[in-house]
Scaffold this motif. Structure first.
Motif, mmCIF file in Angstrom:
data_model
loop_
_atom_site.group_PDB
_atom_site.id
_atom_site.type_symbol
_atom_site.label_atom_id
_atom_site.label_comp_id
_atom_site.label_asym_id
_atom_site.label_seq_id
_atom_site.Cartn_x
_atom_site.Cartn_y
_atom_site.Cartn_z
ATOM 1 N N UNK A 122 0.902 -1.261 -0.024
ATOM 2 C CA UNK A 122 0.035 0.010 -0.101
ATOM 3 C C UNK A 122 0.821 1.297 -0.177
ATOM 4 N N UNK A 123 1.893 1.293 1.033
ATOM 5 C CA UNK A 123 2.673 2.800 1.032
ATOM 6 C C UNK A 123 3.399 2.603 -0.057
ATOM 7 N N UNK A 124 4.175 1.496 -0.604
ATOM 8 C CA UNK A 124 4.727 1.637 -1.712
ATOM 9 C C UNK A 124 3.987 2.243 -3.081
ATOM 10 N N UNK A 125 2.657 1.838 -2.986
ATOM 11 C CA UNK A 125 1.856 2.332 -4.175
ATOM 12 C C UNK A 125 1.618 3.906 -4.009
ATOM 13 N N UNK A 126 1.575 3.977 -2.917
ATOM 14 C CA UNK A 126 1.226 5.581 -2.664
ATOM 15 C C UNK A 126 2.334 6.416 -3.151
ATOM 16 N N UNK A 127 3.587 6.004 -2.502
ATOM 17 C CA UNK A 127 4.945 6.625 -2.859
ATOM 18 C C UNK A 127 5.317 6.726 -4.361
ATOM 19 N N UNK A 148 -0.143 2.155 -9.053
ATOM 20 C CA UNK A 148 -1.399 1.498 -9.048
ATOM 21 C C UNK A 148 -1.520 -0.099 -8.964
ATOM 22 N N UNK A 149 -0.541 -0.545 -9.618
ATOM 23 C CA UNK A 149 -0.442 -1.899 -9.603
ATOM 24 C C UNK A 149 0.070 -2.530 -8.070
ATOM 25 N N UNK A 150 0.744 -1.608 -7.282
ATOM 26 C CA UNK A 150 1.024 -2.237 -5.719
ATOM 27 C C UNK A 150 -0.150 -1.941 -5.045
ATOM 28 N N UNK A 151 -0.979 -0.745 -5.261
ATOM 29 C CA UNK A 151 -2.280 -0.647 -4.416
ATOM 30 C C UNK A 151 -3.233 -1.718 -5.021
ATOM 31 N N UNK A 152 -3.342 -2.119 -6.255
ATOM 32 C CA UNK A 152 -4.200 -3.376 -6.537
ATOM 33 C C UNK A 152 -3.655 -4.700 -5.672
ATOM 34 N N UNK A 155 -12.610 -6.308 4.725
ATOM 35 C CA UNK A 155 -13.264 -5.432 3.788
ATOM 36 C C UNK A 155 -12.907 -4.019 3.863
ATOM 37 N N UNK A 156 -12.704 -3.305 4.986
ATOM 38 C CA UNK A 156 -12.582 -2.161 4.997
ATOM 39 C C UNK A 156 -11.046 -1.660 4.459
ATOM 40 N N UNK A 157 -10.167 -2.716 4.638
ATOM 41 C CA UNK A 157 -8.713 -2.281 3.897
ATOM 42 C C UNK A 157 -8.799 -2.392 2.259
ATOM 43 N N UNK A 158 -9.535 -3.317 2.148
ATOM 44 C CA UNK A 158 -9.782 -3.703 0.508
ATOM 45 C C UNK A 158 -10.513 -2.332 -0.046
ATOM 46 N N UNK A 159 -11.530 -2.108 0.488
ATOM 47 C CA UNK A 159 -12.256 -0.861 -0.005
ATOM 48 C C UNK A 159 -11.348 0.208 -0.072
ATOM 49 N N UNK A 160 -10.573 0.589 0.878
ATOM 50 C CA UNK A 160 -9.624 1.844 0.738
ATOM 51 C C UNK A 160 -8.863 1.784 -0.205
ATOM 52 N N UNK A 161 -8.135 0.503 -0.335
ATOM 53 C CA UNK A 161 -7.262 0.529 -1.648
ATOM 54 C C UNK A 161 -8.282 0.473 -2.855
ATOM 55 N N UNK A 177 -10.737 2.413 -3.504
ATOM 56 C CA UNK A 177 -11.131 3.858 -3.675
ATOM 57 C C UNK A 177 -9.982 4.584 -4.120
ATOM 58 N N UNK A 178 -8.809 4.300 -3.259
ATOM 59 C CA UNK A 178 -7.542 5.078 -4.082
ATOM 60 C C UNK A 178 -7.076 4.830 -5.239
ATOM 61 N N UNK A 179 -7.297 3.391 -5.756
ATOM 62 C CA UNK A 179 -7.192 3.320 -7.171
ATOM 63 C C UNK A 179 -7.845 4.098 -7.987
#
Length: 197
Positions: free
Chosen positions: A140-145, A156-160, A172-178, A180-182
């Motif tokens: 997640x953090x690698x994707x945002x960075x 985006x691949x890292x966030x997915x 569900x909550x972590x998955x939804x957050x990712x 939404x970010x994508x």
């Protein structure tokens, strides 16, 4: 805790005394809920009896909690204590907490190149220890960075990947957050223009 149900974890400990192995989960839940003073109090009460891994986890959670509430120096202190004590550590789960904390702090400083470096190191450590929660947070953090550094596709691949890992944990909550970010990044950068709405 690892599914992101921090309120349930915090509520579980109301009126109870945590066992040694539970302290890091309690401190983490309180930190992520914004109850950082209580989290720090519980950590101070228990830190002498914690294992190295539990100590590293608590410091990481406290560092994140303090940074999220703009107490950057205090957050930095916890991340630095982990680095000083564990820089030569061979336990990869502990190294995950060290590098993830450094990556998180660098991200907050908008030092994205350093955040990419440390988040990649935390992800590598999580992979080597087969620490699923660490893999999810690290990707997640690698994707945002990466996105902030301009490497949109890789980010985006890292966030997915993080979303898939969260799903495998039943979160569900972590998955939804990712997800939404994508979606937000795809909209921001004009990807999938015909279907983004």
């Amino acid at each position: 805790f690892y599914r992101g149900e921090h309120k349930l974890v915090a509520d579980y400990f109301v009126g109870k005394k945590a066992q040694r192995a539970e302290v890091s989960l309690w401190v983490g839940a309180l930190s992520f809920l914004g109850q950082i003073d209580e989290a720090e109090t519980q950590f101070e009460r228990s830190k002498v009896k914690l294992s190295a891994k539990e100590l590293a986890a608590c410091r990481f959670y406290l560092g994140v909690g303090f940074c999220r509430h703009s107490f950057y120096e205090k957050g930095r202190r916890y991340f630095t204590e982990n680095l000083i004590q564990f820089r030569k550590e061979r336990n990869f789960e502990i190294l995950f907490y060290v590098h993830q904390g450094l990556a998180f702090y660098r991200y907050f400083q908008c030092r994205y190149k350093d955040a990419v470096f440390h988040s990649a190191a935390s992800l590598k450590s999580a992979n080597r220890s087969d620490f699923l929660y660490g893999k999810m947070l690290g990707s997640e953090l690698n994707g945002y960075s990466l996105v902030q550094q301009g490497e949109i596709s890789r980010g985006l691949e890292q966030l997915k990947l993080s979303a898939r890992l969260a799903k495998s944990m039943g979160s569900g909550s972590w998955q939804q957050a990712m997800q939404i970010s994508v979606l937000l990044f795809e909209a921001q950068y004009g990807l999938k223009p015909s279907s983004i709405l």
